[in-house]
Design a protein around this motif. Sequence first.
Motif, PDB file in Angstrom:
ATOM      1  N   GLY A   4      59.913  59.878  72.742  1.00 23.61           N
ATOM      2  CA  GLY A   4      60.738  60.286  71.623  1.00 23.61           C
ATOM      3  C   GLY A   4      62.192  59.945  71.860  1.00 23.61           C
ATOM      4  O   GLY A   4      62.562  59.312  72.830  1.00 23.61           O
ATOM      5  N   GLY A   5      63.058  60.363  70.919  1.00 28.01           N
ATOM      6  CA  GLY A   5      64.485  60.185  71.115  1.00 28.01           C
ATOM      7  C   GLY A   5      65.076  59.151  70.208  1.00 28.01           C
ATOM      8  O   GLY A   5      64.428  58.190  69.817  1.00 28.01           O
ATOM      9  N   GLY A   6      66.324  59.343  69.855  1.00 26.18           N
ATOM     10  CA  GLY A   6      67.004  58.418  68.965  1.00 26.18           C
ATOM     11  C   GLY A   6      67.866  57.451  69.739  1.00 26.18           C
ATOM     12  O   GLY A   6      67.956  57.485  70.949  1.00 26.18           O
ATOM     13  N   GLY A   7      68.497  56.550  69.005  1.00 19.25           N
ATOM     14  CA  GLY A   7      69.307  55.523  69.634  1.00 19.25           C
ATOM     15  C   GLY A   7      70.728  55.995  69.885  1.00 19.25           C
ATOM     16  O   GLY A   7      71.201  56.975  69.332  1.00 19.25           O
ATOM     17  N   SER A   8      71.422  55.254  70.705  1.00 23.34           N
ATOM     18  CA  SER A   8      72.810  55.555  71.011  1.00 23.34           C
ATOM     19  C   SER A   8      73.499  54.280  71.449  1.00 23.34           C
ATOM     20  O   SER A   8      72.927  53.468  72.155  1.00 23.34           O
ATOM     21  N   GLY A   9      74.735  54.095  71.030  1.00 24.11           N
ATOM     22  CA  GLY A   9      75.503  52.943  71.452  1.00 24.11           C
ATOM     23  C   GLY A   9      76.416  53.244  72.617  1.00 24.11           C
ATOM     24  O   GLY A   9      77.142  52.371  73.077  1.00 24.11           O
ATOM     25  N   GLN A  10      76.425  54.468  73.106  1.00 23.69           N
ATOM     26  CA  GLN A  10      77.308  54.847  74.199  1.00 23.69           C
ATOM     27  C   GLN A  10      76.806  54.270  75.507  1.00 23.69           C
ATOM     28  O   GLN A  10      75.615  54.268  75.793  1.00 23.69           O
ATOM     29  N   GLU A  11      77.743  53.772  76.309  1.00 21.64           N
ATOM     30  CA  GLU A  11      77.403  53.190  77.597  1.00 21.64           C
ATOM     31  C   GLU A  11      78.014  53.999  78.720  1.00 21.64           C
ATOM     32  O   GLU A  11      79.072  54.616  78.560  1.00 21.64           O
ATOM     33  N   SER A  12      77.345  53.979  79.847  1.00 19.31           N
ATOM     34  CA  SER A  12      77.843  54.656  81.040  1.00 19.31           C
ATOM     35  C   SER A  12      77.399  53.870  82.254  1.00 19.31           C
ATOM     36  O   SER A  12      76.524  52.997  82.169  1.00 19.31           O
ATOM     37  N   GLU A  13      78.002  54.172  83.388  1.00 24.02           N
ATOM     38  CA  GLU A  13      77.594  53.531  84.628  1.00 24.02           C
ATOM     39  C   GLU A  13      76.220  54.048  85.049  1.00 24.02           C
ATOM     40  O   GLU A  13      75.774  55.117  84.625  1.00 24.02           O
ATOM     41  N   VAL A  14      75.544  53.281  85.885  1.00 21.61           N
ATOM     42  CA  VAL A  14      74.310  53.760  86.505  1.00 21.61           C
ATOM     43  C   VAL A  14      74.736  54.658  87.660  1.00 21.61           C
ATOM     44  O   VAL A  14      75.201  54.181  88.697  1.00 21.61           O
ATOM     45  N   ALA A  15      74.627  55.947  87.461  1.00 21.64           N
ATOM     46  CA  ALA A  15      75.191  56.919  88.396  1.00 21.64           C
ATOM     47  C   ALA A  15      74.418  56.959  89.712  1.00 21.64           C
ATOM     48  O   ALA A  15      73.217  56.698  89.761  1.00 21.64           O
ATOM     49  N   ASN A  16      75.150  57.301  90.780  1.00 16.80           N
ATOM     50  CA  ASN A  16      74.559  57.524  92.101  1.00 16.80           C
ATOM     51  C   ASN A  16      73.735  56.326  92.567  1.00 16.80           C
ATOM     52  O   ASN A  16      72.642  56.478  93.111  1.00 16.80           O
ATOM     53  N   CYS A  17      74.277  55.150  92.346  1.00 16.70           N
ATOM     54  CA  CYS A  17      73.619  53.906  92.767  1.00 16.70           C
ATOM     55  C   CYS A  17      74.608  53.152  93.637  1.00 16.70           C
ATOM     56  O   CYS A  17      75.298  52.233  93.172  1.00 16.70           O
TER      57      CYS A  17
END
Length: 290
Positions: free
Chosen positions: A56-69
């Motif tokens: 499930g879940g809707g879309g989003s255009g927000q971007e973020s870093e790949v955390a803790n990598c």
Amino acid sequence: MTFNDNARVGGNTAKRRGAGVAVAGGGVAGLGALAVLLFSLFTGTDISGVVGPLTGGGGSGQESEVANCETGSDANARDDCRLAAASLNLDQYWSENIEGYRQPQLIIVDGQTSTACGTASNATGPFYCPPEETVYVDPTFFALLRERFDATAGPLAQLYVLAHEYGHHIQHLSGVMDRYPDNGSGPDSNGVRTELQADCLAGAWVAHAGEQTDENGVAFLQRPTPEQVRDAINAAQSVGDDHIQRESGAPVNPESWTHGSSEQRERWFETGYQGGYQACDTFSVSGSRL
């Protein structure tokens, strides 16, 4: 394929985008056969209208870093970090071998997101979008393969998928996609030749994937073991058009092929693995030798 635990991978430019949907604990709907999943996983064909979204879940255009990598240890522990870390390795390999190489953007998709090539989601599978020079991958596919279908989807098989999409980026940069436009389906079609070449380019990278290093000279990846290479080859076999047709209960129809048979996909991966990217000219061979 295993990352060296102390390799530094925090310099990757991968981004997360989407709704942040998790596979663990359920939420998968409407999937009746492994073949259907595999078709979506490796072909980038949207089957959501047939089977519905896999989570499930809707879309989003927000971007973020790949955390803790930050380290190879992180990459060994998580699919999203493994993909992000491998992008460093792939970029280094291709920049050393292709003049004028520029790195694609890698987007780790959570749920779904809009792209210039349509919606990226867990119903489309990994794909490369040429106008954006961007690779989209939803790692929940790998978890689904392991948890619901008793498939390994091991680390090298995952990186083969990523390397295949980077192969399409190389085709875009080198003009292959413009010189050999889509001319329909069939065993001798440009589409099949394009996909087999991407398999070959992925094999070329796998053969040298233990050579790239971080800023401290530590190799990102350990050299693949024979068992890991076998896992990647099995992944290539499992997404052959003929295998998918058999698994779905349909007759094998070469005229409908868009990616090649299991035998072809395995053979061209091994061609790249043994002969390097220079051996990957799938467009100059006759149909009987393809």
